[in-house]
Design a protein around this motif. Structure first.
Motif, mmCIF file in Angstrom:
data_model
loop_
_atom_site.group_PDB
_atom_site.id
_atom_site.type_symbol
_atom_site.label_atom_id
_atom_site.label_comp_id
_atom_site.label_asym_id
_atom_site.label_seq_id
_atom_site.Cartn_x
_atom_site.Cartn_y
_atom_site.Cartn_z
ATOM 1 N N GLN A 220 81.043 -2.868 66.804
ATOM 2 C CA GLN A 220 82.503 -2.931 66.767
ATOM 3 C C GLN A 220 83.086 -1.714 66.073
ATOM 4 N N THR A 221 82.393 -1.204 65.049
ATOM 5 C CA THR A 221 82.854 0.011 64.376
ATOM 6 C C THR A 221 82.872 1.185 65.345
ATOM 7 N N LEU A 222 81.852 1.287 66.174
ATOM 8 C CA LEU A 222 81.792 2.367 67.164
ATOM 9 C C LEU A 222 82.863 2.209 68.232
ATOM 10 N N VAL A 223 83.158 0.978 68.616
ATOM 11 C CA VAL A 223 84.224 0.736 69.597
ATOM 12 C C VAL A 223 85.583 1.092 69.007
ATOM 13 N N ASP A 224 85.807 0.698 67.745
ATOM 14 C CA ASP A 224 87.096 0.953 67.094
ATOM 15 C C ASP A 224 87.303 2.427 66.776
ATOM 16 N N ASN A 225 86.207 3.171 66.672
ATOM 17 C CA ASN A 225 86.271 4.606 66.359
ATOM 18 C C ASN A 225 85.562 5.372 67.469
ATOM 19 N N PRO A 226 86.197 5.526 68.628
ATOM 20 C CA PRO A 226 85.500 6.017 69.825
ATOM 21 C C PRO A 226 85.075 7.479 69.788
ATOM 22 N N THR A 227 85.452 8.237 68.744
ATOM 23 C CA THR A 227 85.064 9.653 68.706
ATOM 24 C C THR A 227 83.970 9.946 67.690
ATOM 25 N N ILE A 228 83.499 8.929 66.938
ATOM 26 C CA ILE A 228 82.510 9.227 65.902
ATOM 27 C C ILE A 228 81.101 9.334 66.482
ATOM 28 N N CYS A 256 67.334 0.037 66.734
ATOM 29 C CA CYS A 256 68.761 -0.195 66.558
ATOM 30 C C CYS A 256 69.571 0.560 67.616
ATOM 31 N N VAL A 257 69.186 1.807 67.836
ATOM 32 C CA VAL A 257 69.872 2.600 68.854
ATOM 33 C C VAL A 257 69.728 1.943 70.225
ATOM 34 N N ALA A 258 68.527 1.457 70.530
ATOM 35 C CA ALA A 258 68.286 0.825 71.827
ATOM 36 C C ALA A 258 69.173 -0.403 72.008
ATOM 37 N N TYR A 259 69.330 -1.184 70.950
ATOM 38 C CA TYR A 259 70.178 -2.377 71.050
ATOM 39 C C TYR A 259 71.633 -1.986 71.295
ATOM 40 N N LEU A 260 72.120 -0.984 70.564
ATOM 41 C CA LEU A 260 73.511 -0.560 70.734
ATOM 42 C C LEU A 260 73.730 0.059 72.115
ATOM 43 N N GLU A 261 72.725 0.784 72.616
ATOM 44 C CA GLU A 261 72.808 1.304 73.986
ATOM 45 C C GLU A 261 72.922 0.165 74.990
ATOM 46 N N SER A 262 72.164 -0.908 74.766
ATOM 47 C CA SER A 262 72.194 -2.039 75.692
ATOM 48 C C SER A 262 73.564 -2.695 75.742
ATOM 49 N N LYS A 263 74.373 -2.484 74.701
ATOM 50 C CA LYS A 263 75.731 -3.035 74.666
ATOM 51 C C LYS A 263 76.769 -2.034 75.154
ATOM 52 N N GLY A 264 76.301 -0.851 75.604
ATOM 53 C CA GLY A 264 77.212 0.098 76.228
ATOM 54 C C GLY A 264 77.600 1.304 75.400
ATOM 55 N N ILE A 265 77.031 1.477 74.210
ATOM 56 C CA ILE A 265 77.339 2.659 73.406
ATOM 57 C C ILE A 265 76.516 3.837 73.936
ATOM 58 N N PRO A 266 77.146 4.963 74.292
ATOM 59 C CA PRO A 266 76.397 6.113 74.811
ATOM 60 C C PRO A 266 75.370 6.623 73.807
ATOM 61 N N ALA A 267 74.197 6.995 74.312
ATOM 62 C CA ALA A 267 73.115 7.460 73.443
ATOM 63 C C ALA A 267 73.506 8.706 72.657
ATOM 64 N N GLU A 268 74.355 9.553 73.254
ATOM 65 C CA GLU A 268 74.707 10.811 72.582
ATOM 66 C C GLU A 268 75.608 10.591 71.362
ATOM 67 N N ARG A 269 76.045 9.366 71.149
ATOM 68 C CA ARG A 269 76.846 9.083 69.953
ATOM 69 C C ARG A 269 75.978 8.660 68.773
ATOM 70 N N TYR A 315 83.046 13.418 69.241
ATOM 71 C CA TYR A 315 82.656 12.900 70.556
ATOM 72 C C TYR A 315 83.896 12.715 71.439
ATOM 73 N N ILE A 316 83.767 13.136 72.687
ATOM 74 C CA ILE A 316 84.834 12.965 73.662
ATOM 75 C C ILE A 316 84.445 11.822 74.593
ATOM 76 N N PRO A 317 85.171 10.701 74.573
ATOM 77 C CA PRO A 317 84.827 9.568 75.447
ATOM 78 C C PRO A 317 84.778 9.987 76.905
ATOM 79 N N LYS A 318 83.924 9.336 77.677
ATOM 80 C CA LYS A 318 83.694 9.705 79.063
ATOM 81 C C LYS A 318 84.981 9.696 79.888
ATOM 82 N N GLU A 319 85.841 8.721 79.645
ATOM 83 C CA GLU A 319 87.082 8.661 80.435
ATOM 84 C C GLU A 319 87.951 9.884 80.203
ATOM 85 N N GLN A 320 87.866 10.478 78.988
ATOM 86 C CA GLN A 320 88.605 11.698 78.723
ATOM 87 C C GLN A 320 87.897 12.916 79.289
ATOM 88 N N GLN A 321 86.539 12.879 79.317
ATOM 89 C CA GLN A 321 85.791 13.972 79.927
ATOM 90 C C GLN A 321 86.136 14.108 81.398
#
Length: 323
Positions: A220-228, A256-269, A315-321
Motif C-alpha cells: 500500500q505504501t508503494l501504491v500511495d507513493n507511485p514514484t518511489i 519479498c520482492v517476488a510477493y510484491l511483484e505478484s501483486k503488480g508492483i514493477p520489479a524496477e521499483r 520512478y515514472i509510472p508506466k501510464e506516464q511513460q
C-alpha cells in the motif's frame, strides 16, 4: 397523516404509529421512485415535542417553513409555528507532524478531493497547521459528500485519509493529525514485521504469523507513493556462517520482492538486498545475558527482519511513460 412532498421528492408526514416523542410526530422519508419511499426518520427536536406535531410544509427549496403543534406555550389548542432550520456547517482542520521527530511540518501540501467533483489544497503553516472552512461565500466541506485527503511534501512518504459528511445532521469540524515519514536512503523504515523460520527464506504463514499481511502494508505504501524506488533489506540472526547468512538474507529479500511483484508492483521499483548478520538489532553479548531460552529465541527473531529504505522518487509510472 398530513403528507407533504418537498421539491426534492422527500415525503413528510405525521404519525403516532411509530416510535416518537409523544402524540403525533413528524417524519421524513426518502423517495425511491414510483411513489415509494424508504429510510423513514423522525425529525426530532425542535420540530417535534411531547405534544401533537403535524402538518409541516416547506417554502420551496429553502430551509424554512411552517408546522402545526399543540405543544405547551402556544396561543390556542393547535398553533401554527414558523421554523428556520440552521444550515449544516462543516470544516476540516489539522496539523501535520514529522513521524520520527514529532515536530510540526511546515509547507506540507494537504490536497482534498470530494465525491462531488471538488478539489482544493493548501500548505501547512509554520506550525504545521491547515484549515479548510470558508472560500468566499461558499464552504470547502459540504453536506452529503465523501472526501479523500492526501498529505505530501518532498522527501516524505504521503499520508492518506478520508472523511465523510454523508448522513451527518449536526455541524461538525473534523480535527485531524497527520504524521508523515521523512525518507533517507541511509535510514531504513520499519514496517509490520516480516517473519521467517530459522534458516528459511520463505515467507512465514501460519495460524500465528502471516508475513504476507505485513508485506501488504508495504504494498500500500508503494501504491500511495507511485514514484518511489525502494531497497528491501533483509537480515538474519547471528547463528550460522557469515557467507550462509548473506546468501540466506538475499533470498529472503528476493522472496519479498517476488510477493510484491505478484501483486503488480514493477520489479524496477524494488532492489533486493541481503545484509546477513551485519546489522543486528540485538547483539550476541546482549542475548547471552538473557535468562531463558524463550527470551533468547525472541531476540534472534527480532534480528531476522526485513526493512526498506527509499532510494529515490524518480520512478515514472508506466501510464506516464506511455504518454
Amino acid at each position: 397523516m398530513f403528507p407533504f412532498i418537498r421539491k426534492d421528492g422527500r415525503l413528510y408526514f405525521a404519525s403516532d404509529g411509530r416510535i416518537g416523542m409523544g402524540g403525533l410526530d413528524i417524519f421524513s422519508a426518502e423517495t425511491s421512485g414510483d411513489n415509494t419511499w424508504n429510510n423513514v426518520e423522525n425529525l426530532g427536536v425542535p420540530i417535534n415535542s411531547i405534544g401533537h406535531d403535524f402538518g409541516i410544509i416547506w417554502e420551496g427549496d429553502s430551509e424554512r417553513g411552517y408546522l402545526t403543534s399543540d405543544r405547551n406555550g402556544g396561543k390556542g389548542k393547535d398553533d401554527i409555528y414558523s421554523f428556520n432550520m440552521p444550515p449544516l456547517l462543516f470544516a476540516l482542520e489539522g496539523v501535520v507532524y514529522d513521524k520520527d521527530t514529532q515536530l510540526p511540518v511546515p509547507e506540507a501540501t494537504v490536497k482534498v478531493v470530494g465525491s462531488d467533483g471538488a478539489s482544493f489544497e493548501a500548505l501547512s503553516d509554520g506550525g504545521g497547521a491547515f484549515t479548510f472552512e470558508i472560500k468566499g461565500e461558499e464552504r470547502y466541506i459540504n453536506p452529503e459528500t465523501n472526501y479523500s485527503i492526501e498529505v505530501s511534501k518532498p522527501d516524505y512518504l504521503v499520508a492518506k485519509d478520508q472523511i465523510s459528511t454523508v448522513g451527518l445532521n449536526e455541524s461538525t469540524t473534523f480535527l485531524k493529525e497527520y504524521f508523515i515519514t521523512f525518507t533517507n536512503p541511509d535510514k531504513p523504515i520499519e514496517f509490520p514485521e516480516v517473519r521467517y523460520a530459522f534458516a528459511k527464506a520463505e515467507l512465514q504463514v501460519n495460524a500465528e504469523v502471516n508475513s504476507k499481511d505485513s508485506l501488504d502494508f508495504l504494498y500500500q505504501t508503494l501504491v500511495d507513493n507511485p514514484t518511489i524506488i525502494i531497497e528491501l533489506q533483509a537480515h538474519t540472526d547471528s547463528r550460522g556462517s557469515d557467507a550462509n547468512n548473506k546468501d540466506l538474507s538475499q533470498r529472503r529479500a528476493q522472496s519479498c520482492v517476488a510477493y510484491l511483484e505478484s501483486k503488480g508492483i514493477p520489479a524496477e521499483r524494488m532492489v533486493a538486498k541481503g545484509y546477513g548478520e551485519s546489522r543486528l538489532r540485538i547483539t550476541d553479548a546482549q542475548i547471552a545475558k538473557m535468562k531463558t531460552e524463550e527470551e533468547k529465541e525472541a531476540a534472534h527473531q527480532k534480528n531476522r527482519r526485513t526493512e526498506f529504505s527509499v532510494q529515490s522518487f524518480d520512478y515514472i509510472p508506466k501510464e506516464q511513460q506511455d504518454n
